[in-house]
Design an enzyme around this catalytic site. Structure first.
Site, PDB file in Angstrom:
ATOM      1  N   GLU A 124      15.910  -8.066 107.782  1.00 43.85           N
ATOM      2  CA  GLU A 124      14.188  -8.154 107.571  1.00 43.85           C
ATOM      3  C   GLU A 124      13.226  -7.992 106.071  1.00 43.85           C
ATOM      4  O   GLU A 124      12.338  -7.956 105.817  1.00 43.85           O
ATOM      5  CB  GLU A 124      13.631  -6.748 108.305  1.00 43.85           C
ATOM      6  CG  GLU A 124      13.595  -5.325 107.555  1.00 43.85           C
ATOM      7  CD  GLU A 124      14.557  -5.118 107.918  1.00 43.85           C
ATOM      8  OE1 GLU A 124      15.330  -3.598 107.491  1.00 43.85           O
ATOM      9  OE2 GLU A 124      15.794  -5.403 108.667  1.00 43.85           O
TER      10      GLU A 124
ATOM     11  N   HIS B  18      20.085  -5.806 105.965  1.00 45.05           N
ATOM     12  CA  HIS B  18      18.645  -5.358 106.218  1.00 45.05           C
ATOM     13  C   HIS B  18      17.968  -7.273 106.583  1.00 45.05           C
ATOM     14  O   HIS B  18      17.953  -7.177 105.370  1.00 45.05           O
ATOM     15  CB  HIS B  18      18.143  -4.488 105.836  1.00 45.05           C
ATOM     16  CG  HIS B  18      18.433  -3.225 105.941  1.00 45.05           C
ATOM     17  ND1 HIS B  18      17.547  -2.847 106.684  1.00 45.05           N
ATOM     18  CD2 HIS B  18      19.149  -2.465 104.747  1.00 45.05           C
ATOM     19  CE1 HIS B  18      19.059  -0.995 106.660  1.00 45.05           C
ATOM     20  NE2 HIS B  18      19.128  -1.055 105.436  1.00 45.05           N
TER      21      HIS B  18
ATOM     22  N   CYS C 272      21.611  -2.348 110.254  1.00 44.99           N
ATOM     23  CA  CYS C 272      23.156  -0.950 109.662  1.00 44.99           C
ATOM     24  C   CYS C 272      23.516  -0.267 110.109  1.00 44.99           C
ATOM     25  O   CYS C 272      23.841  -0.571 111.234  1.00 44.99           O
ATOM     26  CB  CYS C 272      21.581  -1.063 109.083  1.00 44.99           C
ATOM     27  SG  CYS C 272      22.173  -0.117 106.638  1.00 44.99           S
TER      28      CYS C 272
END
Length: 201
Positions: free
Chosen positions: A182, A180, A79
């Site tokens: 994750e 992102h 990011c």
């Protein structure tokens, strides 16, 4: 060991937990010697570019990240962390970045909604070990600024948000993901897992 670089502006907990879920040992650290000793390093980031660079400089981690990249071991920016890898940004003024990748970070321009927030489909532009065994799919973005790499060869994947938007970059051992991983379901975790596989000594 994977170093999650802590300069005060990152999604540290979620990134470290994702790394651990993938079977790797993670350490959240601001210690340069610990970072340089790691098999792989991740530079997360949430917030404004100028503030992040100021935090990196004040903690003397800007040089540590560059020195880590020079070791040839894998480095991943996530990011804002991806944007910091570039030459500079126009976010709230003009700011110098880490200059590991040539290019500028600019604001989305248009009558459409900013920030770009939500699930968008990746389109792979180059062959990369990050994509091994992974089909194109959707990942989760939240950003108001986007990177414009100077070199087409550094652009690994894009998405479409009223224009072509840089999604994944890579040059040598330096990688970046605007989204992102994750928070991007199974596809994001597979992409992160492929990066971590590159870190095996």
């Amino acid at each position: 060991m994977i170093a999650i670089i802590d300069y005060g502006m990152g999604n540290l907990h979620s990134v470290s937990k994702a790394v651990e879920r993938l079977g790797y040992e993670a350490v959240v650290t601001s210690d340069e010697s610990e970072i340089l000793a790691a098999d792989g390093a991740i530079l997360p980031g949430v917030g404004a570019f100028g503030d992040a660079m100021e935090q990196l400089r004040e903690s003397r981690l800007d040089g540590a990240v560059v020195r880590y990249a020079q070791t040839g071991k894998p480095l991943l920016g996530i990011c804002l962390g991806m944007q910091l890898l570039f030459t500079g940004s126009e976010e709230h003024g003009s700011h110098e970045g880490l200059n590991l990748l040539p290019g500028q970070v600019v604001r989305f321009q248009g009558s459409y909604k900013v920030p770009h927030m939500g699930w968008n489909r990746l389109l792979y532009k180059q062959h990369s070990p990050l994509f091994a065994g992974i089909e194109e799919g959707h990942v989760y973005f939240v950003h108001s600024y986007h990177a414009l790499p100077e070199q087409a060869s550094d652009l690994l994947a894009v998405t479409d948000y009223h224009q072509q938007v840089t999604a994944i970059v890579g040059r040598g051992n330096v990688y970046g993901m605007q989204f992102h991983p994750e928070k991007s379901g199974s596809l994001g975790m597979k992409l992160l897992g492929n990066f971590l596989d590159l870190c095996k000594p």
